[in-house]
Design a protein around this motif. Structure first.
Motif, PDB file in Angstrom:
ATOM      1  N   GLU A 170       0.822  -1.210   0.000  1.00 53.62           N
ATOM      2  CA  GLU A 170       0.000   0.000   0.000  1.00 53.62           C
ATOM      3  C   GLU A 170       0.853   1.255   0.000  1.00 53.62           C
ATOM      4  O   GLU A 170       1.976   1.270   0.500  1.00 53.62           O
ATOM      5  CB  GLU A 170      -0.920   0.028   1.219  1.00 53.62           C
ATOM      6  N   SER A 228     -13.410   7.435  -5.363  1.00 51.93           N
ATOM      7  CA  SER A 228     -12.468   6.538  -6.037  1.00 51.93           C
ATOM      8  C   SER A 228     -11.291   7.297  -6.640  1.00 51.93           C
ATOM      9  O   SER A 228     -10.138   6.911  -6.482  1.00 51.93           O
ATOM     10  CB  SER A 228     -13.185   5.755  -7.143  1.00 51.93           C
ATOM     11  N   THR A 233      -8.781   4.293  -5.770  1.00 54.44           N
ATOM     12  CA  THR A 233      -8.946   3.329  -4.703  1.00 54.44           C
ATOM     13  C   THR A 233     -10.274   2.623  -4.881  1.00 54.44           C
ATOM     14  O   THR A 233     -11.253   3.225  -5.346  1.00 54.44           O
ATOM     15  CB  THR A 233      -8.909   4.004  -3.321  1.00 54.44           C
ATOM     16  N   GLU A 234     -10.310   1.357  -4.522  1.00 53.85           N
ATOM     17  CA  GLU A 234     -11.548   0.572  -4.593  1.00 53.85           C
ATOM     18  C   GLU A 234     -12.219   0.477  -3.230  1.00 53.85           C
ATOM     19  O   GLU A 234     -13.128  -0.325  -3.033  1.00 53.85           O
ATOM     20  CB  GLU A 234     -11.233  -0.816  -5.145  1.00 53.85           C
ATOM     21  N   LYS A 235     -11.756   1.302  -2.278  1.00 51.21           N
ATOM     22  CA  LYS A 235     -12.247   1.215  -0.903  1.00 51.21           C
ATOM     23  C   LYS A 235     -13.125   2.395  -0.504  1.00 51.21           C
ATOM     24  O   LYS A 235     -13.372   2.606   0.683  1.00 51.21           O
ATOM     25  CB  LYS A 235     -11.065   1.097   0.058  1.00 51.21           C
ATOM     26  N   SER A 259     -11.365   8.151  -1.177  1.00 57.77           N
ATOM     27  CA  SER A 259     -10.497   9.215  -1.681  1.00 57.77           C
ATOM     28  C   SER A 259     -10.944  10.616  -1.306  1.00 57.77           C
ATOM     29  O   SER A 259     -10.171  11.559  -1.457  1.00 57.77           O
ATOM     30  CB  SER A 259     -10.352   9.109  -3.202  1.00 57.77           C
ATOM     31  N   VAL A 288      -5.261   8.997   1.889  1.00 55.34           N
ATOM     32  CA  VAL A 288      -5.941   7.769   1.480  1.00 55.34           C
ATOM     33  C   VAL A 288      -4.907   6.683   1.231  1.00 55.34           C
ATOM     34  O   VAL A 288      -3.822   6.951   0.685  1.00 55.34           O
ATOM     35  CB  VAL A 288      -6.809   8.003   0.225  1.00 55.34           C
ATOM     36  N   LEU A 289      -5.229   5.463   1.646  1.00 56.73           N
ATOM     37  CA  LEU A 289      -4.397   4.313   1.351  1.00 56.73           C
ATOM     38  C   LEU A 289      -4.788   3.754  -0.011  1.00 56.73           C
ATOM     39  O   LEU A 289      -5.978   3.542  -0.282  1.00 56.73           O
ATOM     40  CB  LEU A 289      -4.577   3.226   2.412  1.00 56.73           C
ATOM     41  N   VAL A 290      -3.783   3.502  -0.849  1.00 60.81           N
ATOM     42  CA  VAL A 290      -4.035   3.041  -2.216  1.00 60.81           C
ATOM     43  C   VAL A 290      -3.135   1.841  -2.497  1.00 60.81           C
ATOM     44  O   VAL A 290      -1.951   1.852  -2.144  1.00 60.81           O
ATOM     45  CB  VAL A 290      -3.742   4.146  -3.251  1.00 60.81           C
ATOM     46  N   GLU A 291      -3.688   0.811  -3.128  1.00 59.02           N
ATOM     47  CA  GLU A 291      -2.859  -0.285  -3.609  1.00 59.02           C
ATOM     48  C   GLU A 291      -1.867   0.269  -4.629  1.00 59.02           C
ATOM     49  O   GLU A 291      -2.253   1.027  -5.529  1.00 59.02           O
ATOM     50  CB  GLU A 291      -3.723  -1.365  -4.256  1.00 59.02           C
ATOM     51  N   ASN A 351      -2.605   0.513  -8.294  1.00 61.93           N
ATOM     52  CA  ASN A 351      -3.660   1.417  -8.753  1.00 61.93           C
ATOM     53  C   ASN A 351      -3.163   2.851  -8.920  1.00 61.93           C
ATOM     54  O   ASN A 351      -3.969   3.780  -9.053  1.00 61.93           O
ATOM     55  CB  ASN A 351      -4.830   1.409  -7.777  1.00 61.93           C
ATOM     56  N   LEU A 352      -1.846   3.037  -8.905  1.00 61.48           N
ATOM     57  CA  LEU A 352      -1.263   4.368  -9.032  1.00 61.48           C
ATOM     58  C   LEU A 352      -0.331   4.441 -10.225  1.00 61.48           C
ATOM     59  O   LEU A 352       0.301   3.448 -10.603  1.00 61.48           O
ATOM     60  CB  LEU A 352      -0.457   4.721  -7.777  1.00 61.48           C
TER      61      LEU A 352
END
Length: 306
Positions: free
Chosen positions: A30, A66, A92-94, A97, A102-105, A108-109
């Motif tokens: 992350e 998102s 983000t899929e959580k 945003s 925000v925490l992002v995989e 996905n960046l």
């Protein structure tokens, strides 16, 4: 303390609030991003209102959002390719945003190209992937005439440009206030409303090959009336009509990847694609931002800037 948008129950914009939260800590894979811009989308309003609860149920308290662009604050274990201070955009899929952090995989960046303003970078993913998928779904290509409803909206404004990049002639349905913008981007503008079928026939020379519906209403029926084959009609919103007529419903999920995002970002960076931004709001005015979104008359995107 950092802030984030939250809601505790399904409802209108009045259920939205901005509250202080603990700063997230990145886990393995992350990246913690300090958000500079985050787009808002109709789907987020639909989730918050409970209209999509059977498909996308909310767990309360729920966040939202998102799209995002910002600066890397921390990276978790095993993250390569990103470091604190990097400028990035992604998704983000959580549903998270619309926040300061925000925490992002990491997958996905992508890095933010210097030619993309923060506002456009932070609003690109949802509408970009949706428009990309819709243009691909109708097999737009050289010699085609493609009609796009809601052509000045977030998805529509990109879809008409992407259709043109395939070599097609693009006809955009929009209010007269947006006709100059469409013409400037090589799109034939046509006003919606009574008599639209005749206006489309006149603008197209009598033949329409494909139709992308980003607005809803009766545009799938209009496409059928114009003689467009069902397999070259795509709607991102009218699923009842899609089932009735057997047309496509390919949208964001069909092109949700960092590769597609990177391709669109390169096009914007090179000046080959424009994502218009109608207005920006500070995070604490999230209700006002969604109030404007619900009017469905903005050109391009509405963006939160924490």
């Amino acid at each position: 303390m950092p802030r984030a948008v939250r809601f505790d129950e399904y409802g209108g914009i009045d259920v939205l609030r901005v509250e202080e939260v603990e700063r997230p800590a990145p886990g393995p894979g992350e990246v913690l991003v300090e958000v500079k811009a985050a787009g808002i989308n109709p789907g987020e309003a639909a989730i918050r209102e409970g209209r999509l609860r059977d498909v996308f149920p909310a767990t309360f308290p729920s966040g939202q959002g998102s799209d995002l662009a910002g600066v890397v604050a921390e990276t978790g274990e095993g993250v390569g390719g990103f470091a604190p201070g990097d400028e990035v955009l992604g998704f983000t899929e959580k549903r998270a945003s619309h926040a300061d952090f925000v925490l992002v995989e990491a997958g996905n960046l992508i890095m933010r190209p210097s030619g993309i303003p923060w506002e456009a970078a932070g609003a690109l993913f949802v509408v970009g992937a949706t428009a990309y998928a819709a243009v691909r779904a109708v097999a737009s290509g050289p010699g085609d005439t493609v009609v796009v409803s809601g052509a000045a909206g977030g998805v529509g404004s990109l879809a008409v440009q992407l259709a043109r990049h395939t070599g097609a002639t693009a006809i955009g349905l929009a209010s007269e206030a947006n006709h100059a913008w469409l013409s400037d981007h090589g799109v034939i503008p046509v006003s919606y409303g009574e008599g639209v079928a005749d206006r489309i026939r006149a603008a197209s020379g009598g033949s329409v090959d494909a139709f992308i519906d980003t607005f809803g209403a009766d545009y799938v029926e209009l496409a059928i009336e114009l003689g467009v084959a069902p397999d070259r009609i795509d709607t991102i919103i009218n699923f009842a009509a899609a089932q009735k007529y057997g047309v496509k419903t390919e949208g964001n999920a069909a092109a949700a990847s960092s590769d597609v995002l990177a391709e669109l970002a390169r096009m914007i960076d090179q000046g080959a694609l424009e994502l218009p931004v109608a207005r920006t709001y500070p995070l604490d005015q999230v209700r006002e931002a969604f109030r404007e979104l619900e009017q469905r008359h903005t050109r391009g995107k509405i963006v939160l800037k924490p």
